[in-house]
Design an enzyme around this catalytic site. Sequence first.
Site, PDB file in Angstrom:
ATOM      1  N   LYS A   2     -13.245  58.854  13.329  1.00 13.08           N
ATOM      2  CA  LYS A   2     -11.884  59.383  13.306  1.00 13.08           C
ATOM      3  C   LYS A   2     -11.821  60.785  13.895  1.00 13.08           C
ATOM      4  O   LYS A   2     -10.835  61.165  14.511  1.00 13.08           O
ATOM      5  CB  LYS A   2     -11.361  59.397  11.861  1.00 13.08           C
ATOM      6  CG  LYS A   2     -10.763  58.072  11.449  1.00 13.08           C
ATOM      7  CD  LYS A   2     -10.204  58.144  10.051  1.00 13.08           C
ATOM      8  CE  LYS A   2     -11.265  57.878   9.035  1.00 13.08           C
ATOM      9  NZ  LYS A   2     -10.800  57.824   7.658  1.00 13.08           N
ATOM     10  N   ARG A  23     -23.029  49.571  10.000  1.00  7.73           N
ATOM     11  CA  ARG A  23     -21.763  49.933  10.628  1.00  7.73           C
ATOM     12  C   ARG A  23     -21.605  49.173  11.931  1.00  7.73           C
ATOM     13  O   ARG A  23     -22.594  48.796  12.573  1.00  7.73           O
ATOM     14  CB  ARG A  23     -21.775  51.427  10.988  1.00  7.73           C
ATOM     15  CG  ARG A  23     -21.393  52.349   9.899  1.00  7.73           C
ATOM     16  CD  ARG A  23     -21.505  53.782  10.392  1.00  7.73           C
ATOM     17  NE  ARG A  23     -20.248  54.294  10.908  1.00  7.73           N
ATOM     18  CZ  ARG A  23     -19.304  54.820  10.131  1.00  7.73           C
ATOM     19  NH1 ARG A  23     -19.460  54.888   8.836  1.00  7.73           N
ATOM     20  NH2 ARG A  23     -18.199  55.282  10.653  1.00  7.73           N
ATOM     21  N   GLU A  54      -9.964  56.582   3.782  1.00  9.68           N
ATOM     22  CA  GLU A  54      -9.474  57.942   3.574  1.00  9.68           C
ATOM     23  C   GLU A  54      -8.239  58.109   4.469  1.00  9.68           C
ATOM     24  O   GLU A  54      -8.343  57.912   5.686  1.00  9.68           O
ATOM     25  CB  GLU A  54     -10.572  58.924   3.980  1.00  9.68           C
ATOM     26  CG  GLU A  54     -10.337  60.318   3.472  1.00  9.68           C
ATOM     27  CD  GLU A  54     -11.501  61.248   3.832  1.00  9.68           C
ATOM     28  OE1 GLU A  54     -11.302  62.457   3.762  1.00  9.68           O
ATOM     29  OE2 GLU A  54     -12.585  60.754   4.184  1.00  9.68           O
TER      30      GLU A  54
HETATM   31  P1  ATP Z   1     -14.951  57.654  10.328  1.00  2.90           P
HETATM   32  O1  ATP Z   1     -16.421  57.831  10.463  1.00  2.90           O
HETATM   33  O2  ATP Z   1     -14.324  56.919  11.458  1.00  2.90           O
HETATM   34  O3  ATP Z   1     -14.219  58.901   9.980  1.00  2.90           O
HETATM   35  P2  ATP Z   1     -14.974  56.923   7.590  1.00  2.90           P
HETATM   36  O4  ATP Z   1     -16.108  56.169   7.077  1.00  2.90           O
HETATM   37  O5  ATP Z   1     -14.931  58.361   7.245  1.00  2.90           O
HETATM   38  O6  ATP Z   1     -14.807  56.644   9.128  1.00  2.90           O
HETATM   39  P3  ATP Z   1     -13.107  55.848   5.761  1.00  2.90           P
HETATM   40  O7  ATP Z   1     -11.633  55.840   5.831  1.00  2.90           O
HETATM   41  O8  ATP Z   1     -13.755  56.626   4.702  1.00  2.90           O
HETATM   42  O9  ATP Z   1     -13.596  56.312   7.170  1.00  2.90           O
HETATM   43  O10 ATP Z   1     -13.666  54.363   5.778  1.00  2.90           O
HETATM   44  C1  ATP Z   1     -13.288  53.359   4.893  1.00  2.90           C
HETATM   45  C2  ATP Z   1     -14.359  52.314   4.871  1.00  2.90           C
HETATM   46  O11 ATP Z   1     -14.596  51.809   6.174  1.00  2.90           O
HETATM   47  C3  ATP Z   1     -15.662  52.881   4.353  1.00  2.90           C
HETATM   48  O12 ATP Z   1     -16.112  52.031   3.327  1.00  2.90           O
HETATM   49  C4  ATP Z   1     -16.584  52.836   5.530  1.00  2.90           C
HETATM   50  O13 ATP Z   1     -17.867  52.462   5.124  1.00  2.90           O
HETATM   51  C5  ATP Z   1     -15.982  51.755   6.425  1.00  2.90           C
HETATM   52  N1  ATP Z   1     -16.254  52.008   7.840  1.00  2.90           N
HETATM   53  C6  ATP Z   1     -15.875  53.084   8.581  1.00  2.90           C
HETATM   54  N2  ATP Z   1     -16.345  52.984   9.831  1.00  2.90           N
HETATM   55  C7  ATP Z   1     -17.030  51.818   9.917  1.00  2.90           C
HETATM   56  C8  ATP Z   1     -17.754  51.141  10.956  1.00  2.90           C
HETATM   57  N3  ATP Z   1     -17.871  51.646  12.179  1.00  2.90           N
HETATM   58  N4  ATP Z   1     -18.328  49.944  10.661  1.00  2.90           N
HETATM   59  C9  ATP Z   1     -18.212  49.418   9.441  1.00  2.90           C
HETATM   60  N5  ATP Z   1     -17.556  49.992   8.420  1.00  2.90           N
HETATM   61  C10 ATP Z   1     -16.968  51.185   8.641  1.00  2.90           C
HETATM   62 MG    MG Z   2     -15.344  58.227   4.743  1.00  2.29          MG
END
Ligand code: ATP
Ligand code: MG
Length: 546
Positions: A266, A256, A31
């Site tokens: 984020k 994760r 995102e």
């Molecule tokens: P955040 O929780 O940091 O805001 P998010 O999941 O909202 O992260 P996205 O940009 O939607 O951020 O993430 C893109 C991809 O990265 C998603 O498929 C998510 O599952 C993966 N992802 C995000 N954080 C992690 C993590 N700590 N470990 C493994 N995969 C992750």
């Molecule tokens: Mg997300």
Amino acid sequence: MEETKNFIEEIIDADLAEGKIEKIHTRFPPEPNGYLHIGHCKALAIDFGTAKKYGGLCNLRMDDTNPAKEDTEYVDAIKEDIHWLGFDWDDRFFYGSDYFDKDYEYAIELINKGLAYVCELTADQMEKYRGDLTHPATSPWRDRPIEESLDLFKRMKDGEFPDGKYTLRAKIDLASGNFWLRDPVIYRIKHMHHHRHGDKWCIYPTYDFAHPIQDALEGITHSLCSLEFEIHRPLYNWVIENVSVPHKPRQIEFARLNITNTVLSKRFLRLMVESGRVDGWDDPRMPTLCGLRRRGYTGASIVDFCSRVGVAKANSLVDIRLLEACIRDELNETAPRRIAILEPIKVIVDNYPDGKEEIFELPNHPQHPEMGTRKVKFTKEIFIDAEDFALVPPPKFFRLKPDGEVRLMGAYIVKCGDIVMNDDGSVKEIHCSADLETGNGNPVDGRKIKGTIHWLSQENAIDSDVVLYENLLTLEDPSKLPDDKEFTDYLNPDSKKIKRAKVEANLAEAKAGDKFQFVRLGYFCRDTKNENTFNSIVSLKDSKGK
Ligand code: ATP
Ligand code: MG
């Protein structure tokens, strides 16, 4: 040695063996509302890595379904970070919002099939009507005639109604034990400008509805995501089964990445930036990829870390020292050695002739002669580090002390003489005499010199800022945040310390991003933003229990 497969690869092998798929196709869907962090690297390594291993493809898709927070600054930064890690999407770069027309068509299809309806409950009412584990949800608009839902949905799209007046809900199962299946909202009215589509839309699909459609339209075979999406999987599958998409992707969840003393969210990282607690997204203390890069980590060391962590189904907490070990192992091989004195004290070698200069050759890497040598000047006045001198030495102190002898690395053995103090009680300068006969060898009379310290001639030293970093947070396990606390209650006050150091003069030519071992200190990287500054990357050894 037989290669062990992770659980995702086992699923893929079975899908290939059963002929369900011919070629692997994955995607990474960030995102664009912030910078990528090291947790994303785990997802990237799984998405791009698995595709590569199986000779398949991986798409990069900006998940900009939600019109709220996206920014092109983030899109560019995300691309840069992914390339830096060594992954590439070739020409397969997409935006989730490119499928808004299709999402809309599939929503109409669901309404026509009697599988979606326009609902008039407000958000608060919906919460009230949700039911609980023993009571099903209730939904008074569930039996709205298809024609009426079609009409209202079109008028929602045409902008006739204010935000929140209506929603489109999938008609699934009000009694389901999985609350995501209790007629979830799949479209909302939001009179918001979209950064790519302007004001074309005032209704937006939810992630749970849009994401499976995006995957299906791109021909994704395996939609790999982190564990929090597991509970959404039945909804993902429901969408795929009930709209006439051309492909049937399969969602698989993995744990994760969680790291000690680190928050990978984020939202928290943005808070740190916006409240000025760090110097931007690329502050070298941040777990963002741009922060780690500026700190001196290489893309390869981070990918190496993710592969050492492995791919598991259950969440766990990984020690940050594993990450440090990855960059240490790499830099131990590749980083040229240099000298830096973090807290210089002046030493005068009384018996060394005024104005005389000698040149000593020091290896750039003791184990890699092919990395060459450099010339280090010796003169009467030199600097040593305050840590290498003790006026009142503790037991077993083998560095310089009153009347003691020490070897200056690669040069003479010196004996401590007069010590001149400042008014405040600190050491101003130390007078020594050198064993000029011995030179760089062992003493001719066979006496033993236990300590060796590093030094710099005043003629060969320049001023530089050396920034010492520690973990941003003192809380080891971020999942154990007490209810009445915030992460900001655990900020480490010592996470950044600037030393006005003396470093080898040749470091004036170091380029931004160049990495060195400062002997006896650790690994350092020339900063990309501040002039004449070196960032500490990692210590020479793992300081367990520190
Ligand atoms: P955040 O929780 O940091 O805001 P998010 O999941 O909202 O992260 P996205 O940009 O939607 O951020 O993430 C893109 C991809 O990265 C998603 O498929 C998510 O599952 C993966 N992802 C995000 N954080 C992690 C993590 N700590 N470990 C493994 N995969 C992750
Ligand atoms: Mg997300």
